[in-house]
Structures are given as structure tokens and as C-alpha cells.
Motif scaffolding. Structure first.
Motif, PDB file in Angstrom:
ATOM      1  N   ALA A 104    -108.585  95.083  46.630  1.00  0.00           N
ATOM      2  CA  ALA A 104    -107.419  94.210  46.522  1.00  0.00           C
ATOM      3  C   ALA A 104    -107.755  92.956  45.712  1.00  0.00           C
ATOM      4  O   ALA A 104    -106.934  92.483  44.914  1.00  0.00           O
ATOM      5  CB  ALA A 104    -106.921  93.822  47.910  1.00  0.00           C
ATOM      6  N   GLN A 123    -102.002  90.138  46.359  1.00  0.00           N
ATOM      7  CA  GLN A 123    -103.217  90.960  46.433  1.00  0.00           C
ATOM      8  C   GLN A 123    -104.356  90.200  47.111  1.00  0.00           C
ATOM      9  O   GLN A 123    -105.092  90.777  47.920  1.00  0.00           O
ATOM     10  CB  GLN A 123    -103.638  91.402  45.031  1.00  0.00           C
ATOM     11  N   LEU A 126    -103.646  90.217  50.744  1.00  0.00           N
ATOM     12  CA  LEU A 126    -103.974  91.524  51.313  1.00  0.00           C
ATOM     13  C   LEU A 126    -105.474  91.653  51.544  1.00  0.00           C
ATOM     14  O   LEU A 126    -105.917  92.166  52.586  1.00  0.00           O
ATOM     15  CB  LEU A 126    -103.482  92.630  50.376  1.00  0.00           C
TER      16      LEU A 126
END
Length: 260
Positions: A104, A123, A126
């Protein structure tokens, strides 16, 4: 003279004349049991033992002791096996989480390079969610993701968020120079001049320490490489010391020469 031929005993006569075996107690018991089963099942028994016909001990604990098994030790062994399985599962989850977090982060870097800062923020978030928490091996990944989020916010003009993210990165890694610089820039944008000056002072103080640390790490890496090279070259009777690097004053490039 008349010859008298002996009578030939036929097979039936011989079988009738054979002495009959006397039934023993066990035979009688077996016959009675077979008869009972025949009456119950309505057919002759085939003579094979079934699971229901086997003898079962009335004292299971005695059977366990006779086999050399201690119930207490068995319970302890089971508990240890369960704990080992749990540790193995936890390790697998940590490895998987670290791999997913790194993937990620790399995707966030790609999006950041394309100027897609909002998508990159998602991202990095995440990565922070899936990466293992409170694990020493994840400190670097977590601190980098917080810092990268801070840079995204700086690009978007969200300076308060930049300060928050860089501060989180510094909590994980107090010597994170880039996080100090970006946080100082955000303070300066918000006209937090005292905080900006303090940040610059901290940077000036940490710069020589950071340079010393980098030099030490470089020496350690070179030492490990030399040790590895000597272990390989030693088979041929040479070592790293036989190779000299000579710099070309005109181009600045290096050439390697072998010396005995």
C-alpha cells in the motif's frame, strides 16, 4: 478255499465311528452366545468380531496409567501445542500485515509521483491500518507513512494536518530529519515563527549527529562487505586488500587494479 473280503467302510461310516469331541466350558459358552445372536439377528453369525462385541474396560483411568500416559502431562502438552499454534498463526498474520502495508505504501508513492495526493493519502492510510502495530520491525514503515501523509497535506495546503502527521512520525522516530523539516515548513506557513525557529535549531543540532550516524552505518556496511568478500576470495588465496581503487582525476571515476 473261500476268501472273505473285508467290508469297505464308506465315508459316512468312518465319520460316524470317529469319536466325538467333548464340549469344553468355553465352547459351550461360545455356542450359547452364538445361539443367542442367531435368535436375535435371525441369521447365522459369520464369526467376525465387531466393535460392539469387544470387551471394554470398566476403569479407563487404569488403562491410561497402564499405557504410561499421565492425564495431567497430556493436558499440559495440549496447552503447549495450542500456544505454539497460536504463536505461529500470529507470526503469519504479522508477516502478511507487513507485506500488505508495504504494498500500500508503494502504491501511495506511485500516486504521489503522479500528483494524485488525495489518492495517495488513502493508500498511506491503508498501510497504517494493515501494518502490525507496536512491533519494532514495523516502526520504520509506520513512521514513513505518517511522514508521507504529512507531505501530501503540505502539497494540498493543509498545514495543520501536516504538523499532526509529521509529529506522529517523530514520535515513532525522533531523529527523522525530513519530518522535522516539513513540520518546520508547515509552522512557517501558518506563521508559527517560534515553532519554526525551534524546528530549525533542532535540525542544526541534529544534522551533525545524523551525519555521524550515516557514516557509522556506511563503515559497518563496508566492513560486512569486506568480510564477505574475504571469505570468498580466501579460497583463491587472495583478499580484498589485493584490490585497489584508483580515481581518475579528470573524470572522477574509479578503476580497480589487482596487486599482489
Amino acid at each position: 478255499m473261500v476268501m472273505i473280503q473285508p467290508e469297505e467302510e464308506n465315508e459316512e461310516t468312518v465319520l460316524q465311528n470317529l469319536p466325538k469331541p467333548q464340549p469344553t466350558a468355553s465352547t459351550s459358552k461360545t455356542t450359547t452366545s452364538d445361539t443367542t445372536r442367531t435368535k436375535e439377528n435371525g441369521s447365522d453369525s459369520d464369526g467376525f468380531e465387531t466393535a460392539s462385541e469387544r470387551g471394554v474396560s470398566d476403569n479407563e483411568e487404569e488403562d491410561i496409567v497402564n499405557k504410561g500416559i499421565n492425564p495431567e502431562n497430556s493436558a499440559e502438552d495440549q496447552q503447549q501445542q495450542q500456544q505454539q499454534q497460536q504463536h505461529t498463526q500470529n507470526d503469519a498474520e504479522l508477516i502478511q500485515g507487513a507485506e500488505e502495508g508495504n504494498e500500500a505504501k508503494l502504491e501511495g508513492n506511485r500516486l504521489f509521483g503522479n500528483g494524485q495526493y488525495e489518492e495517495a493519502l488513502l493508500q498511506y492510510e491503508l498501510a497504517l491500518q494493515v501494518a502490525p502495530q507496536d512491533v519494532p520491525s514495523s516502526v520504520e514503515l509506520l513512521s514513513i507513512c505518517h511522514f508521507n501523509r504529512g507531505v501530501c497535506f503540505l502539497k494540498l495546503g493543509k498545514y495543520e494536518d501536516t504538523i499532526k502527521e509529521c509529529s506522529r512520525a517523530l514520535e515513532l522516530n525522533p531523529s527523522y530529519m525530513k519530518a522535522l523539516v516539513r513540520r518546520g515548513e508547515a509552522h512557517e506557513k501558518l506563521e508559527h515563527f517560534e515553532e519554526a525557529i525551534a524546528a530549525k535549531k533542532t535540525i542544526r543540532r541534529l544534522e551533525p549527529l545524523a551525519a555521524e550516524k550515516r557514516e557509522k552505518m556506511k563503515e559497518e556496511m563496508i566492513g560486512k562487505l569486506k568480510e564477505m568478500g574475504n571469505s570468498l576470495l580466501g579460497r583463491f588465496g587472495t583478499s580484498i586488500d589485493n584490490f585497489k581503487a584508483v580515481q581518475d582525476p579528470n573524470t572522477g571515476s574509479y578503476s580497480i587494479s589487482f596487486q599482489r
